[in-house]
Design a protein around this motif. Structure first.
Motif, mmCIF file in Angstrom:
data_model
loop_
_atom_site.group_PDB
_atom_site.id
_atom_site.type_symbol
_atom_site.label_atom_id
_atom_site.label_comp_id
_atom_site.label_asym_id
_atom_site.label_seq_id
_atom_site.Cartn_x
_atom_site.Cartn_y
_atom_site.Cartn_z
ATOM 1 N N CYS A 347 13.590 14.952 -14.530
ATOM 2 C CA CYS A 347 13.224 13.625 -14.045
ATOM 3 C C CYS A 347 13.582 12.585 -15.098
ATOM 4 C CB CYS A 347 11.723 13.544 -13.752
ATOM 5 S SG CYS A 347 11.322 13.702 -11.994
ATOM 6 N N ILE A 348 14.006 11.409 -14.658
ATOM 7 C CA ILE A 348 14.245 10.295 -15.554
ATOM 8 C C ILE A 348 13.308 9.150 -15.155
ATOM 9 C CG2 ILE A 348 16.649 10.912 -15.957
ATOM 10 C CD1 ILE A 348 17.445 8.674 -13.982
ATOM 11 N N THR A 349 13.177 8.154 -16.015
ATOM 12 C CA THR A 349 12.339 6.997 -15.697
ATOM 13 C C THR A 349 13.197 5.811 -15.284
ATOM 14 O OG1 THR A 349 12.303 6.301 -18.024
ATOM 15 C CG2 THR A 349 10.489 7.703 -17.251
ATOM 16 N N GLU A 350 12.694 5.061 -14.338
ATOM 17 C CA GLU A 350 13.292 3.801 -13.907
ATOM 18 C C GLU A 350 12.154 2.806 -13.703
ATOM 19 O OE1 GLU A 350 17.230 5.354 -11.432
ATOM 20 O OE2 GLU A 350 15.456 4.722 -10.314
ATOM 21 N N THR A 351 12.481 1.578 -13.326
ATOM 22 C CA THR A 351 11.437 0.623 -12.961
ATOM 23 C C THR A 351 11.659 0.158 -11.525
ATOM 24 O OG1 THR A 351 12.710 -1.257 -13.841
ATOM 25 C CG2 THR A 351 11.090 -0.224 -15.312
ATOM 26 N N ALA A 352 10.556 -0.187 -10.872
ATOM 27 C CA ALA A 352 10.598 -0.685 -9.493
ATOM 28 C C ALA A 352 9.696 -1.904 -9.394
ATOM 29 C CB ALA A 352 10.149 0.396 -8.518
ATOM 30 N N ASP A 353 9.978 -2.760 -8.438
ATOM 31 C CA ASP A 353 9.175 -3.961 -8.222
ATOM 32 C C ASP A 353 7.765 -3.549 -7.819
ATOM 33 O OD1 ASP A 353 7.985 -6.357 -7.123
ATOM 34 O OD2 ASP A 353 9.990 -7.176 -6.895
ATOM 35 N N VAL A 354 6.763 -4.093 -8.517
ATOM 36 C CA VAL A 354 5.373 -3.717 -8.239
ATOM 37 C C VAL A 354 4.971 -4.064 -6.809
ATOM 38 C CG1 VAL A 354 4.376 -5.898 -9.056
ATOM 39 C CG2 VAL A 354 3.016 -3.800 -9.157
ATOM 40 N N ARG A 355 5.598 -5.076 -6.232
ATOM 41 C CA ARG A 355 5.248 -5.475 -4.862
ATOM 42 C C ARG A 355 5.648 -4.419 -3.842
ATOM 43 N NH1 ARG A 355 8.131 -11.248 -5.246
ATOM 44 N NH2 ARG A 355 9.636 -9.820 -6.204
ATOM 45 N N ASP A 356 6.570 -3.536 -4.221
ATOM 46 C CA ASP A 356 6.978 -2.456 -3.321
ATOM 47 C C ASP A 356 6.081 -1.224 -3.463
ATOM 48 O OD1 ASP A 356 9.110 -3.983 -2.386
ATOM 49 O OD2 ASP A 356 10.459 -3.242 -3.956
ATOM 50 N N ILE A 357 5.144 -1.271 -4.422
ATOM 51 C CA ILE A 357 4.290 -0.125 -4.708
ATOM 52 C C ILE A 357 2.820 -0.434 -4.469
ATOM 53 C CG2 ILE A 357 3.479 1.400 -6.568
ATOM 54 C CD1 ILE A 357 6.292 1.301 -7.729
ATOM 55 N N ALA A 358 2.376 -1.623 -4.893
ATOM 56 C CA ALA A 358 0.960 -1.984 -4.753
ATOM 57 C C ALA A 358 0.527 -1.918 -3.294
ATOM 58 C CB ALA A 358 0.724 -3.385 -5.312
ATOM 59 N N ASN A 359 -0.589 -1.233 -3.057
ATOM 60 C CA ASN A 359 -1.203 -1.140 -1.726
ATOM 61 C C ASN A 359 -0.343 -0.401 -0.699
ATOM 62 O OD1 ASN A 359 -3.506 -2.766 -2.574
ATOM 63 N ND2 ASN A 359 -2.091 -4.514 -2.514
ATOM 64 N N VAL A 360 0.620 0.387 -1.176
ATOM 65 C CA VAL A 360 1.424 1.238 -0.293
ATOM 66 C C VAL A 360 1.059 2.687 -0.603
ATOM 67 C CG1 VAL A 360 3.741 1.950 0.397
ATOM 68 C CG2 VAL A 360 3.308 -0.443 -0.245
ATOM 69 N N GLU A 361 0.723 3.448 0.430
ATOM 70 C CA GLU A 361 0.246 4.815 0.237
ATOM 71 C C GLU A 361 1.311 5.812 0.675
ATOM 72 O OE1 GLU A 361 -4.237 6.456 0.591
ATOM 73 O OE2 GLU A 361 -3.347 5.719 2.444
#
Length: 408
Positions: A347-361
């Motif tokens: 596995c590698i690390t990346e970053t994603a927009d928090v708005r695409d993750i917050a409150n999404v299950e």
């Protein structure tokens, strides 16, 4: 010199959340951060001006290593929901005033779905007032229900504990010459990743659990009783794994059929408990078999004595990657894990927009659920690499030694 850093922990604890804290602390220190503060009890503690200078608390490489092996939240946690910016600007003004006093340039929050909501709101407000502070989320949750990331740090160790415990429960049931039924309740409100990990108990030396019920599929009590009756008729003991959040076809939680409290947490989530107890009692009444309920409860969260070294390493790496991203100018992001290889696992690390993750299950895909009461090999294959290897606790006088925070 790099400016000041602050880091906090939020939500439920895990066996490896402190490894992420160690990753943030060591990487920020090595990259020249002036001061590294730790919030006590998350954003709620910050609002109460509770924080420490971590350089005064973590003073050596040995203590960093000990922190990585220490379960639960070293800085303390909270379940505090930030209001919306539009409805309560005063709270945000207070937070940013405190951050300004501390000369904070980089803000890291280690947590799960609800914690990423905090990062989303703080970064939104920072954008509105043109604050230069960088806000980065560091993923954590045993539930493994964060979107985008392949999996979350904390899940692998909890999965390892659950699969190991299920093997031991199965062994326990084999000693009798008459059938018994054990219903094991595992955490998982709406996502059944942890309960699915019980399937890993099946191996050359273990037949595995008999039935697995996840919240992704409606639970039919009559069919459940029929299946248990069929299996126990062979004279064997039956071991069943159920998610605490399994629901009836009409949407009610199974635990609501028994005695329960109607309390909710700060995020409006019902406090779950009693699913296994209700089902075990139901089986005794309907089938006349000896049935017992086991609720793993908090045991599965912080079982650092059987943690996954893969999990500890990845938790440390996402903490370090968060610092790297912030120092390079990113904000409003969450570090995510991307699986680039299954064999060998990588596995590698990346970053994603928090708005695409917050409150999404993120839930278990239906194609990874076999019928109504088991899981597929694909799901087992997905979890298997995450439980590999061990990092034994540092033992003192026969017991694990932990790093504790002394605020006196």
């Amino acid at each position: 010199m790099i400016g000041n850093v602050i880091v906090g922990q939020s939500g439920g604890p895990t066996a490896v959340i402190n490894s992420s804290l160690a990753g943030v602390y060591q990487t920020a220190r090595d990259r020249g951060a002036k001061k590294i503060y730790g919030m006590l009890h998350g954003i709620k503690g910050l609002l109460d001006r509770q924080y420490v200078d971590l350089s005064q608390k973590i003073r050596s490489a040995m203590e960093i290593d000990l922190l990585k092996r220490t379960p639960s939240s070293y800085l303390g946690s909270c379940r505090y929901k930030l209001p919306d910016v539009a409805s309560d600007k005063a709270t945000f003004e207070k937070i940013f005033a405190i951050l300004k006093e501390l000369e904070i340039e980089y803000f890291f929050y280690i947590g799960g779905n609800d914690s990423m909501d905090t990062i989303a709101k703080l970064s939104q407000y920072a954008e509105e007032i043109k604050s230069p502070i960088r806000f980065i989320g560091v993923p954590k949750t045993i539930d493994n229900d964060l979107a985008i990331t392949d999996h979350t740090p904390g899940f692998g160790s909890a999965a390892k504990f659950i699969a190991s415990t299920m093997k031991e429960i199965i062994r326990d049931g084999l000693v009798y010459d008459y059938p018994t039924v054990t219903v094991v309740e595992i955490m998982g409100r709406n996502a059944g990743w942890l309960t699915a990990a019980s399937a890993l108990s099946k191996s050359e030396d273990c037949e595995g659990v008999d039935l697995i019920y996840l919240p992704e599929k409606p639970f039919n009590i009559d069919m459940f009783i029929t299946r248990v009756k069929e299996i126990s008729a062979s004279g064997k003991s039956v071991v069943i794994a159920v998610s605490e959040g399994i629901k009836l076809p009409d949407g009610r939680y199974v635990f609501e059929l028994g005695q329960h409290a109607d309390s909710v947490d700060a995020f409006g989530h019902k406090q779950m408990s009693g699913t296994a107890s209700f089902l075990a009692t139901k089986l005794q009444l309907e089938l006349g078999v000896k049935a017992r309920a086991i609720e793993l409860s908090t045991l599965q969260r912080c079982a650092a004595h059987i943690s996954s070294r893969t999990d500890i390493t990845e938790a440390f790496n996402v903490g370090g990657a968060a610092v790297k991203a912030a120092f390079e100018g990113e904000t409003g992001k969450v570090v995510v894990l991307k699986r680039v290889s299954d064999d060998p696992y990588m596995c590698i690390t990346e970053t994603a927009d928090v708005r695409d993750i917050a409150n999404v299950e993120k839930k278990v895909p239906l194609e990874w659920i076999s019928g109504d009461d088991h899981v597929t090999k694909d799901l087992i294959h997905y979890i298997h690499p995450l439980i590999q290897a061990e990092l034994s606790p540092i033992m003192v006088d026969g017991l694990p030694r932990h790093l504790t925070l002394n605020c006196n």
